[in-house]
Design a protein around this motif. Structure first.
Motif, PDB file in Angstrom:
ATOM      1  N   GLU A 192      13.776  55.471  14.835  1.00  0.00           N
ATOM      2  CA  GLU A 192      12.535  55.022  14.212  1.00  0.00           C
ATOM      3  C   GLU A 192      12.275  55.810  12.945  1.00  0.00           C
ATOM      4  O   GLU A 192      12.566  57.013  12.862  1.00  0.00           O
ATOM      5  CB  GLU A 192      11.352  55.180  15.169  1.00  0.00           C
ATOM      6  CG  GLU A 192      11.310  54.144  16.278  1.00  0.00           C
ATOM      7  CD  GLU A 192      10.025  54.217  17.086  1.00  0.00           C
ATOM      8  OE1 GLU A 192       9.388  55.295  17.095  1.00  0.00           O
ATOM      9  OE2 GLU A 192       9.652  53.204  17.705  1.00  0.00           O
ATOM     10  N   VAL A 193      11.722  55.112  11.949  1.00  0.00           N
ATOM     11  CA  VAL A 193      11.324  55.738  10.698  1.00  0.00           C
ATOM     12  C   VAL A 193       9.854  55.421  10.478  1.00  0.00           C
ATOM     13  O   VAL A 193       9.427  54.272  10.641  1.00  0.00           O
ATOM     14  CB  VAL A 193      12.156  55.210   9.509  1.00  0.00           C
ATOM     15  CG1 VAL A 193      11.725  55.892   8.216  1.00  0.00           C
ATOM     16  CG2 VAL A 193      13.641  55.427   9.761  1.00  0.00           C
ATOM     17  N   GLU A 194       9.083  56.431  10.131  1.00  0.00           N
ATOM     18  CA  GLU A 194       7.654  56.237   9.950  1.00  0.00           C
ATOM     19  C   GLU A 194       7.292  56.308   8.469  1.00  0.00           C
ATOM     20  O   GLU A 194       7.704  57.230   7.762  1.00  0.00           O
ATOM     21  CB  GLU A 194       6.866  57.295  10.717  1.00  0.00           C
ATOM     22  CG  GLU A 194       5.358  57.091  10.652  1.00  0.00           C
ATOM     23  CD  GLU A 194       4.591  58.005  11.590  1.00  0.00           C
ATOM     24  OE1 GLU A 194       3.361  58.138  11.422  1.00  0.00           O
ATOM     25  OE2 GLU A 194       5.226  58.594  12.498  1.00  0.00           O
ATOM     26  N   ASP A 195       6.546  55.319   7.990  1.00  0.00           N
ATOM     27  CA  ASP A 195       6.000  55.288   6.634  1.00  0.00           C
ATOM     28  C   ASP A 195       4.514  54.990   6.713  1.00  0.00           C
ATOM     29  O   ASP A 195       4.116  53.966   7.279  1.00  0.00           O
ATOM     30  CB  ASP A 195       6.678  54.191   5.793  1.00  0.00           C
ATOM     31  CG  ASP A 195       8.100  54.544   5.408  1.00  0.00           C
ATOM     32  OD1 ASP A 195       8.349  55.709   5.070  1.00  0.00           O
ATOM     33  OD2 ASP A 195       8.970  53.648   5.446  1.00  0.00           O
ATOM     34  N   LYS A 199       5.535  52.762  12.158  1.00  0.00           N
ATOM     35  CA  LYS A 199       6.903  53.006  12.586  1.00  0.00           C
ATOM     36  C   LYS A 199       7.720  51.710  12.531  1.00  0.00           C
ATOM     37  O   LYS A 199       7.240  50.642  12.919  1.00  0.00           O
ATOM     38  CB  LYS A 199       6.926  53.567  14.006  1.00  0.00           C
ATOM     39  CG  LYS A 199       6.370  54.978  14.118  1.00  0.00           C
ATOM     40  CD  LYS A 199       6.501  55.502  15.544  1.00  0.00           C
ATOM     41  CE  LYS A 199       5.980  56.943  15.631  1.00  0.00           C
ATOM     42  NZ  LYS A 199       6.090  57.477  17.007  1.00  0.00           N
ATOM     43  N   LYS A 223      22.174  57.322   9.688  1.00  0.00           N
ATOM     44  CA  LYS A 223      20.785  57.797   9.578  1.00  0.00           C
ATOM     45  C   LYS A 223      20.563  58.570   8.275  1.00  0.00           C
ATOM     46  O   LYS A 223      19.524  58.405   7.613  1.00  0.00           O
ATOM     47  CB  LYS A 223      20.431  58.675  10.788  1.00  0.00           C
ATOM     48  CG  LYS A 223      20.302  57.894  12.084  1.00  0.00           C
ATOM     49  CD  LYS A 223      19.644  58.711  13.186  1.00  0.00           C
ATOM     50  CE  LYS A 223      20.518  59.816  13.696  1.00  0.00           C
ATOM     51  NZ  LYS A 223      19.922  60.511  14.864  1.00  0.00           N
ATOM     52  N   LEU A 227      17.822  57.508   5.292  1.00  0.00           N
ATOM     53  CA  LEU A 227      16.763  58.417   4.829  1.00  0.00           C
ATOM     54  C   LEU A 227      16.925  58.775   3.350  1.00  0.00           C
ATOM     55  O   LEU A 227      15.933  58.917   2.626  1.00  0.00           O
ATOM     56  CB  LEU A 227      16.750  59.666   5.695  1.00  0.00           C
ATOM     57  CG  LEU A 227      16.390  59.416   7.172  1.00  0.00           C
ATOM     58  CD1 LEU A 227      16.488  60.706   7.979  1.00  0.00           C
ATOM     59  CD2 LEU A 227      15.009  58.800   7.314  1.00  0.00           C
ATOM     60  N   ARG A 230      15.716  55.685   1.455  1.00  0.00           N
ATOM     61  CA  ARG A 230      14.260  55.609   1.566  1.00  0.00           C
ATOM     62  C   ARG A 230      13.597  56.561   0.588  1.00  0.00           C
ATOM     63  O   ARG A 230      12.543  56.251   0.003  1.00  0.00           O
ATOM     64  CB  ARG A 230      13.857  55.942   3.000  1.00  0.00           C
ATOM     65  CG  ARG A 230      12.363  56.148   3.247  1.00  0.00           C
ATOM     66  CD  ARG A 230      12.163  56.400   4.723  1.00  0.00           C
ATOM     67  NE  ARG A 230      10.822  56.841   5.060  1.00  0.00           N
ATOM     68  CZ  ARG A 230      10.495  58.099   5.363  1.00  0.00           C
ATOM     69  NH1 ARG A 230      11.426  59.042   5.333  1.00  0.00           N
ATOM     70  NH2 ARG A 230       9.269  58.405   5.698  1.00  0.00           N
TER      71      ARG A 230
END
Length: 600
Positions: A192-195, A199, A223, A227, A230
Motif C-alpha cells: 500500500e502507498v499512502e498519499d 491509501k 517497490k 516510490l 511517485r
C-alpha cells in the motif's frame, strides 16, 4: 484511455443495458479460445460487430480480425441470423428479435502487449485482440466471464472490477478495451502507498517458472521503482478502483514487450528472474509505470478519443514516450537499483544513435513522432531506409529530456518540478494537451525566453544542445573517439566466409560515399580475402583514419570495385569525469547528487 466514471454510479449501472461476454479455453493446447457475446435490447435491424484494428498504447494498425473464424450469430430463440461481410473488419448481423448472440473462435499465440496468447501455460489476453465489439453500443456496461481452466489451476488478474467468481465488469467499451487480463497459475505480491491520507494498493502479478524467493527479491525492486517515480510527481495517480496491477509474464513462450494501461501494465519477457531477468526486466517496470502519469493521464490531444478503427497519431510522442524513456533508467539510479556510473555510461548508446543519425536533416522530433504508425510494431514487406530517415521518438525524446533537465538545473530549476506542473495542470484534471500547451507550461515554469529557445531549436527544429557544457556542470565528460577509424555500415560474415553489408550505409559515411549498399558481399580488401574468422569491426579498429580500402564486392552476382577512405569515428563516450582522472569540484558533485538523488 480517459475514464471518468464515478464509483457511486455503480448501483444504477446494474440496471442499465449490459453486454455480456464469456470466453473459454478448452482447446488451449492448440491456441484457441471460444468467445461468446450477448447483446440485448437492440433497436436497429442491423448491428455491426467489429474486431479492432488498433490497441491502446500502440500507434500502428494491427489486423486482429485475421485470427477470427467460425463466426455464428443467433437470436434469443437460437435461430441462425444472416451475416454480411462489407469489409475485412466487421460482421453485419441482420434480422434479430432484439437480442443477438455471437460466437467465434480466436487463434492466439503471441504473448506480448499487443496480441493475445492461449496455451496450456496461460491465457494472456489483450482485449482488442480478443473481443469483438459493436461500435453503436460503446456506452453500455460490459460483463465478461473468464471460464478458467481449473485443471491448470488458473486464476484471473486484471484491472477490471470483480462482480463475482470469474466474472468482471467494465463501465463502457473504452475501459474494457484498455484492460488486459492474465489468466494463469500466477503469484501475487502487493503493498500500500499512502498519499494525502488516502491509501492505494499496488499489485505485482507474476506468471513465471521461478521460485517465490526470486519473486520476493524482485518485488523489493518493484517497490523501489514505484516510490522513486511517485517522488517525481509528488503523488500517485488516483487509480479508478484504488489499485494498480502489474501483469508480468516471464516465460519462454512470451514475446518481450511492455504496454501501459490506465490502471495496469503488461510486462512480458522470455528471460526468467534467475536467467538475467531480475536485472534486465526491471527497466520495463520503470518505463511502464511512469506511463501511469505520462501518457495515460498526461495525455496528448491527438490520442483522444482513441480510435479502434484506425492508426492513432500524435506529434508529442517525443514527450509522452521519450521523456518517459529518460526517466526509465534515471529512476533506477535514484532507486539504488543501478549505480550512477552504470546510469551515466549507459546514456552513450542512445546518445550516439540520435546525434549521429542523418535522419535529423529530414524530420524534427514532432515529425519523428508522426512516424509511429509505421514503426510501432508495424509490419511491411518492402525495404525501408530507416537508418537514414528515422530516429525513434523514444530515444530522441530521452536525450532531449536529459538536455532539458540539465538546462533547467543551470537556472536552479529541474525537470521533476516541471513534470509536476504539467501533472497538476493537465494530468490530474485529465485535460489532453497540445504541443502549444507544453510550450506554454514550460514558459510558465522557466520563462518565455527559455521555453521558446528550447522548442524553437530542439523541438520544431533538429538542433543539438550543448551537451558538453551541460554534462560538465554535473561532473560528467562527453568525449569523442575521433582518432579511431570509421567505416559506416554494419558488416557480418555470411556462409561463404565473405562480409555482407547488413544495413543501409548512413548518409555521408565512408561506405555510403564509396557507393556500397545493403546486401553487397565484400570478398576482397586491399588484394586479400575478407578477414574470415575475425569480426569486421575488430579488423577496422586495427587500421588508421585516412586509410584507403580497395574493396572488391559482389552485387546481384556482378563483381564490382570501390575505394573506401576511413573517416574519424563520430561516436561519443559519456562517463563520470573522475573515471579518467579529471578532478570534480564540490559544486559539480553537489549538482550531480541533486540530479541523481544520490549521496556521494
Amino acid at each position: 484511455m480517459k475514464f471518468l466514471f464515478p464509483i457511486f454510479l455503480f448501483g444504477s449501472m446494474l440496471c442499465a443495458q449490459t453486454n455480456h461476454y464469456e470466453i473459454s479455453f478448452d482447446n488451449a493446447v492448440h491456441h484457441e479460445a471460444v468467445v461468446q457475446g450477448t447483446f440485448p435490447e437492440l433497436k436497429t435491424d442491423t448491428v455491426a460487430f467489429r474486431m479492432s484494428r488498433s490497441s491502446p498504447g500502440r500507434y500502428a494498425l494491427h489486423e486482429f480480425a485475421k485470427n477470427v473464424y467460425d463466426f455464428k450469430a443467433t437470436d434469443s430463440k437460437g435461430k441462425a441470423l444472416h451475416v454480411l461481410r462489407p469489409d475485412p473488419y466487421q460482421w453485419q448481423v441482420l434480422g434479430h428479435d432484439g437480442l443477438i448472440t455471437i460466437q467465434y473462435t480466436l487463434f492466439a499465440n503471441r504473448g506480448g502487449g499487443t496480441y493475445s496468447q492461449v496455451d496450456e501455460t496461460h491465457a494472456h489476453l489483450n482485449i482488442p485482440a480478443t473481443f469483438m465489439y459493436a461500435p453503436t453500443l460503446e456506452d453500455r456496461k460490459i460483463e465478461v466471464d473468464f471460464k478458467v481452466r481449473k485443471d491448470l489451476n488458473w486464476k484471473v488478474a486484471t484491472q477490471l472490477p470483480l462482480v463475482s467468481g470469474t466474472t468482471y465488469w467494465a463501465p463502457d467499451l473504452y475501459y474494457f478495451m484498455d484492460s488486459p487480463t492474465e489468466i494463469s497459475d500466477f503469484s501475487v505480491r502487493e503493498f500500500e502507498v499512502e498519499d494525502h491520507g488516502k491509501k492505494q494498493k499496488v499489485r505485482f502479478v507474476l506468471h513465471h517458472n521461478g521460485t517465490e524467493e526470486e519473486l520476493d527479491a524482485y518485488f523489493e525492486n518493484v517497490k523501489k521503482v514505484v516510490l522513486a517515480e511517485r517522488e517525481v510527481y509528488g503523488e500517485l495517480p488516483a487509480f479508478d478502483y484504488g489499485t494498480y496491477t502489474f501483469l508480468a509474464c516471464y516465460i519462454p513462450n512470451a514475446s518481450g514487450d511492455g504496454m501501459e494501461h490506465r490502471n495496469s501494465t503488461i510486462l512480458t519477457s522470455t528471460r526468467s528472474l534467475a536467467n538475467g531477468g531480475a536485472k534486465r526486466n526491471i527497466g520495463t517496470v520503470s518505463h511502464e509505470f511512469f506511463h501511469a502519469w505520462n501518457v495515460e493521464r498526461i495525455r496528448p490531444k491527438g490520442l483522444e478519443p482513441f480510435d479502434f478503427e484506425k492508426a492513432n497519431m500524435s506529434g508529442a510522442l517525443w514527450f509522452a514516450e521519450g521523456f518517459t524513456s529518460y526517466y526509465t533508467q534515471l529512476n533506477l539510479c535514484r532507486a539504488g537499483i543501478i549505480s550512477p556510473k552504470k546510469y551515466v555510461e549507459g546514456i552513450s548508446g542512445t546518445f550516439n544513435y540520435v546525434w549521429n543519425s542523418p535522419a535529423r536533416r529530414f524530420f524534427n522530433p514532432v515529425e519523428m513522432s508522426y512516424q509511429a504508425p509505421f514503426v510501432d510494431a508495424a509490419t511491411s514487406v518492402d525495404p525501408v531506409n530507416r537508418e537514414n530517415t528515422f530516429i525513434s521518438y523514444y530515444s530522441y525524446g530521452s536525450v532531449l529530456g536529459l538536455a532539458l533537465d540539465l538546462s533547467l538545473r543551470e537556472e536552479k530549476l529541474n525537470l521533476d518540478d516541471f513534470m509536476k506542473q504539467v501533472w497538476n495542470t493537465y494530468g490530474k484534471s485529465e485535460i489532453p494537451y497540445t504541443l502549444g500547451n507544453l510550450q506554454l507550461a514550460l514558459a510558465d515554469y522557466a520563462g518565455r525566453d527559455f521555453a521558446d529557445t528550447f522548442f524553437d531549436n530542439y523541438i520544431y527544429k533538429s538542433g543539438m544542445p550543448d551537451y558538453k557544457v551541460l554534462l560538465n556542470a554535473v561532473g560528467v565528460t562527453l568525449a569523442q573517439n575521433a582518432e579511431k577509424p570509421y567505416f559506416g555500415a554494419a558488416v557480418a560474415l555470411n556462409g561463404d566466409g565473405h562480409g555482407e553489408i547488413r544495413s543501409n550505409p548512413k548518409i555521408g559515411t565512408p561506405a555510403y560515399v564509396a557507393g556500397l549498399d545493403k546486401g553487397d558481399e565484400i570478398t576482397i580488401i586491399n588484394g586479400e580475402g575478407f578477414p574470415d574468422g575475425q569480426q569486421f569491426s575488430a579488423y577496422i579498429k586495427g587500421l588508421q583514419v585516412g586509410d584507403t580500402l580497395k574493396v572488391v564486392f559482389n552485387r546481384y552476382n556482378v563483381q564490382k570495385e570501390t575505394n573506401v577512405v576511413l573517416a574519424p569515428n563520430p561516436n561519443y563516450r559519456i562517463f563520470l569525469s573522475e573515471k579518467e582522472g579529471t578532478k570534480v569540484s564540490k559544486k559539480q558533485l553537489q549538482l550531480r547528487n541533486e540530479w541523481l538523488k544520490t549521496h556521494e
